[in-house]
Design a protein around this motif. Structure first.
Motif, PDB file in Angstrom:
ATOM      1  N   PHE A   9       0.816  -1.216   0.000  1.00 30.12           N
ATOM      2  CA  PHE A   9       0.000   0.000   0.000  1.00 30.12           C
ATOM      3  C   PHE A   9       0.850   1.266   0.000  1.00 30.12           C
ATOM      4  O   PHE A   9       2.013   1.237   0.395  1.00 30.12           O
ATOM      5  N   LYS A  10       0.221   2.354  -0.430  1.00 30.99           N
ATOM      6  CA  LYS A  10       0.868   3.667  -0.444  1.00 30.99           C
ATOM      7  C   LYS A  10      -0.138   4.720   0.041  1.00 30.99           C
ATOM      8  O   LYS A  10      -0.644   5.526  -0.749  1.00 30.99           O
ATOM      9  N   PRO A  11      -0.409   4.752   1.355  1.00 25.28           N
ATOM     10  CA  PRO A  11      -1.325   5.774   1.863  1.00 25.28           C
ATOM     11  C   PRO A  11      -0.692   7.162   1.744  1.00 25.28           C
ATOM     12  O   PRO A  11       0.521   7.288   1.538  1.00 25.28           O
ATOM     13  N   THR A  12      -1.504   8.184   1.888  1.00 30.96           N
ATOM     14  CA  THR A  12      -1.054   9.562   1.701  1.00 30.96           C
ATOM     15  C   THR A  12      -0.763  10.231   3.040  1.00 30.96           C
ATOM     16  O   THR A  12      -1.569  10.158   3.965  1.00 30.96           O
ATOM     17  N   THR A  13       0.380  10.893   3.114  1.00 27.38           N
ATOM     18  CA  THR A  13       0.746  11.643   4.323  1.00 27.38           C
ATOM     19  C   THR A  13      -0.076  12.923   4.398  1.00 27.38           C
ATOM     20  O   THR A  13      -0.679  13.341   3.418  1.00 27.38           O
ATOM     21  N   GLN A  14      -0.041  13.568   5.564  1.00 24.06           N
ATOM     22  CA  GLN A  14      -0.745  14.844   5.702  1.00 24.06           C
ATOM     23  C   GLN A  14      -0.191  15.887   4.744  1.00 24.06           C
ATOM     24  O   GLN A  14      -0.895  16.800   4.359  1.00 24.06           O
ATOM     25  N   ALA A  15       1.044  15.733   4.332  1.00 24.17           N
ATOM     26  CA  ALA A  15       1.655  16.663   3.382  1.00 24.17           C
ATOM     27  C   ALA A  15       1.199  16.386   1.950  1.00 24.17           C
ATOM     28  O   ALA A  15       1.581  17.096   1.029  1.00 24.17           O
TER      29      ALA A  15
END
Length: 169
Positions: free
Chosen positions: A10-16
């Protein structure tokens, strides 16, 4: 995509707003938590940050996933959430982009970890904010705790996982 077998798929998205390639966490112990800023459990940020401070240099990574699905207790933007966490709790562990953890729009990583470690009576659904999932060094879910479980009580389980050597890196 073929069926996922570990969190490394998986590649979830950071807050940035950047994708986090979970392969970067290969060999680390990971604690994944759905968080909210206006919840009765919000003070658990202190315990989560204490775990981060104590174990980060030993190989623990904490990922906080803000979620607004439980009583609308995380209504802010990603920037507002980040500011709240830093200002009120001094959070230094990795905060991710706000996600859904249940339902049709649930984040794929959350779908995977819920399927790998269902809750009581096989229930895959997240019941409330601050459910916690401990991931082994080889990317498998080894434990799951309910919201009422305080982060500091996870220390023995974290230490057991940190003591293990990665199986198949």
């Amino acid at each position: 995509m073929a069926a996922a077998t570990t969190i490394y798929d998986f590649k979830p998205t950071t807050q940035a707003g950047q994708p986090l390639d979970m392969n970067e966490l290969r060999g680390k112990v990971v604690l994944i938590v759905n968080v909210a800023s206006k919840c009765g459990f919000t003070p658990q940020y202190d315990g989560l940050e204490a775990l981060h401070e104590k174990y980060a240099d030993q190989g623990l990574t904490i990922l906080g996933f803000p979620c607004n699905q439980f009583g609308g207790q995380e209504p802010g933007s990603d920037e507002e959430i980040q500011n709240f966490c830093r200002t009120n709790y001094g959070i230094k562990f990795q905060m991710m982009k706000k996600v859904d953890v249940n339902g049709a729009a649930a984040d794929p990583l959350w779908e995977h970890i819920k399927a790998e470690k269902p809750g009581l009576m096989g229930m895959k659904r997240i019941k409330w904010n601050y459910e916690k999932f401990l991931i082994s060094r080889d990317g498998k879910v080894v434990d799951r705790w309910a919201s009422v479980t305080k982060p500091e009580s996870l220390a023995p389980a974290i230490e057991r996982e940190l003591a293990k050597k990665p199986a198949n890196l």
